[in-house]
Design an enzyme around this catalytic site. Structure first.
Site, PDB file in Angstrom:
ATOM      1  CB  VAL A 134      38.775 -40.701   0.525  1.00  0.00           C
ATOM      2  CG1 VAL A 134      39.212 -38.905   0.192  1.00  0.00           C
ATOM      3  CG2 VAL A 134      37.771 -40.831   2.084  1.00  0.00           C
ATOM      4  CG  ASP A 203      32.699 -39.441  -6.889  1.00  0.00           C
ATOM      5  OD1 ASP A 203      32.630 -40.263  -6.100  1.00  0.00           O
ATOM      6  OD2 ASP A 203      34.045 -38.565  -6.593  1.00  0.00           O
ATOM      7  CE  LYS A 207      36.088 -39.230  -4.483  1.00  0.00           C
ATOM      8  NZ  LYS A 207      36.829 -39.306  -5.892  1.00  0.00           N
ATOM      9  N   GLY A 304      40.430 -45.209 -10.662  1.00  0.00           N
ATOM     10  CA  GLY A 304      41.324 -46.572 -11.679  1.00  0.00           C
ATOM     11  C   GLY A 304      42.005 -47.025 -10.644  1.00  0.00           C
TER      12      GLY A 304
END
Ligand SMILES: NC(=O)c1ccc[n+]([C@@H]2O[C@H](COP(=O)([O-])OP(=O)(O)OC[C@H]3O[C@@H](n4cnc5c(N)ncnc54)[C@H](OP(=O)(O)O)[C@@H]3O)[C@@H](O)[C@H]2O)c1
Length: 430
Positions: A134, A203, A207, A304
């Protein structure tokens, strides 16, 4: 120094390779913090030959990631393959069955099967850690579960998907349309070739379901998340939002109400002066509201290699030092049964945009449809005059009930002079 923590990494893509790089670069300070070296002893990915920018020469290689999870010479399995089903799930199940600690960044898996997996980890007496699942580098799971343990939380909300936040921010800054900005985001690598997972809110829903479980101590309930993406947010909506003093953000919101726990992901109008409105571009931001702490916000990079590896490694340090907590803050048997609130009972204000023929009586018909559902108006903007093409009319309402709004929109959508389906965006009062 104590014996090393023996780590197996399944999946060496963006997050997996990033995690190995971090562990190699920070080996010394990490060993001090953890009281023992964090040593990667085994790894698996599909293509053994691929250069991943990390030294794998001392690592046992497995073509079969499930076999890696069963390796008797490891203490913890880091699952960085992904997917709610298939090999990612198999790796986690195998590791827990063999009483290995598990660290995962897999939000789809945790959103679908988090409660059951937590039960298995608990029975095995091992950790199931998922900070990276998350909001990437933001330590929100630990903050909610441990840092805010003294509070009753009433609301947790945030920008949980960097791709959609980048698209909405760029649309506003450049005045360009959704499709054009999405195409650019794909070129820059901010959006996937198949962007639906992000732009349709899937997505963010994964989360939010995980966050809600940690924040409110209830089983993960993905099916209970109302989900709407940003495909319908137009350049016009963004312009009108500015005019009205708002920003449009895709938010995930979990909120306790008289009807139970609301869990919803949809575009929202938020006042420009609020901290969440200032979270722009690929950044994520999450706000928690507790009875003793008040309001608290964390902002940072939600994806990332570096940020996500940072979260994975924090979980590894906890495991290395023996700081084991229940995955969702309390044992699975004590997860509460707060009911889910149906979306129809949601109450709030709304922005409505209509594209209408500029004819006498149109506004009266629209106002009548709203009045029939007891929806009261706060403001109206009509832009432009044209006898030959549709002109936008924007209305904002006082607080009203979702079910009434939906009925009013159905009636307005049937009016001959309303040329496109009405668009609504919920206004959040933070
Ligand atoms: N990327 C992010 O910023 C980010 C942020 C937060 C969470 N996550 C989550 O982290 C997880 C990994 O994401 P990612 O972006 O790193 O994915 P990715 O770059 O696509 O990497 C996936 C890795 O899994 C390996 N893999 C696929 N099938 C496999 C199999 N059958 N056996 C063994 N290995 C297999 C791939 O091997 P090859 O390299 O050989 O193809 C690759 O190394 C996902 O759950 C994702 O949701 C990602």
């Amino acid at each position: 120094m104590n014996a090393p923590l023996r780590i197996a990494v399944a999946g060496l893509g963006t997050v997996g390779a990033g995690t190995l790089q971090l562990l190699q670069r920070q080996a010394e300070p990490l060993a001090v913090r953890a009281g023992r070296p964090l040593t990667v002893v085994a790894a698996s990915a599909r293509d053994r030959g691929r250069d991943r920018g990390v030294d794998l020469s001392t690592v046992r290689w497995y073509d079969d990631a499930a076999a890696l999870a069963a390796d008797p010479e490891i203490d913890v399995v880091v699952e960085l393959i992904g997917g709610a089903e298939g090999i990612g799930r198999q790796v986690v199940e195998t590791a827990l069955a063999r009483k290995k600690h598990v660290v995962t960044a897999n939000k789809a898996l945790m959103a679908e099967y988090g409660t059951a997996l937590a039960g298995k980890a608990e029975a095995a007496g091992v950790a199931l850690a998922f900070e990276a699942a998350v909001a990437g580098g933001i330590p929100i799971i630990k903050t909610l579960r441990e840092g805010l343990a003294g509070n009753r939380l009433s609301r947790v909300y945030g920008i949980l998907n960097g791709t959609t936040n980048y698209i909405l921010t760029t649309m506003r800054e450049t005045g360009r349309d959704f499709a054009e900005v999405l195409a650019e985001a794909q070129k820059l690598g901010y959006a996937e070739a198949d962007p639906s997972f992000d732009i349709d809110g899937v997505d963010a829903s994964h989360k939010l379901a995980i966050l809600a479980s940690v924040a409110f101590g209830r089983p993960v309930d993905l099916a209970g998340v109302y989900c709407e993406g940003i495909r319908h947010v137009s350049r016009l909506d963004i312009e009108f939002a500015e005019e009205l003093g708002y920003r449009i953000k895709l938010l995930g919101i979990a909120r306790l109400t008289d009807h139970g726990l609301e869990q919803r992901v949809h575009p929202c109008m938020v006042r420009r002066a609020t901290p969440i409105a200032a979270v722009e571009g690929v950044f994520n931001g999450i706000v928690a509201e507790g009875d003793f702490v008040g309001q608290l916000m964390l902002e940072g990079r939600g994806a990332g290699a570096g940020p996500t590896a940072s979260a994975v490694v924090a979980d590894l340090v906890d495991i290395a030092t023996g700081r084991l907590v229940s995955p969702f803050g309390v044992p699975v048997s004590l997860l509460g049964r707060i009911p889910g609130a149906p979306m129809e009972s949601h109450q709030g204000a709304y922005y409505i945009r209509l594209m209408v023929m500029d004819q006498p009586g149109v506004i009266a018909d629209v106002a009548a449809a709203l009045r029939d559902q007891q929806v009261s108006l706060e403001s109206m903007i009509q832009r432009g005059r044209s006898e030959s093409e549709a002109v936008p009319v924007v209305l904002t309402t006082h607080a009203t009930v979702e079910a009434a709004m939906q009925k009013a929109m159905a009636a307005i959508g049937k009016l001959k002079s309303v040329l496109e389906p009405p668009r609504i965006i919920r206004i959040e009062d933070f």
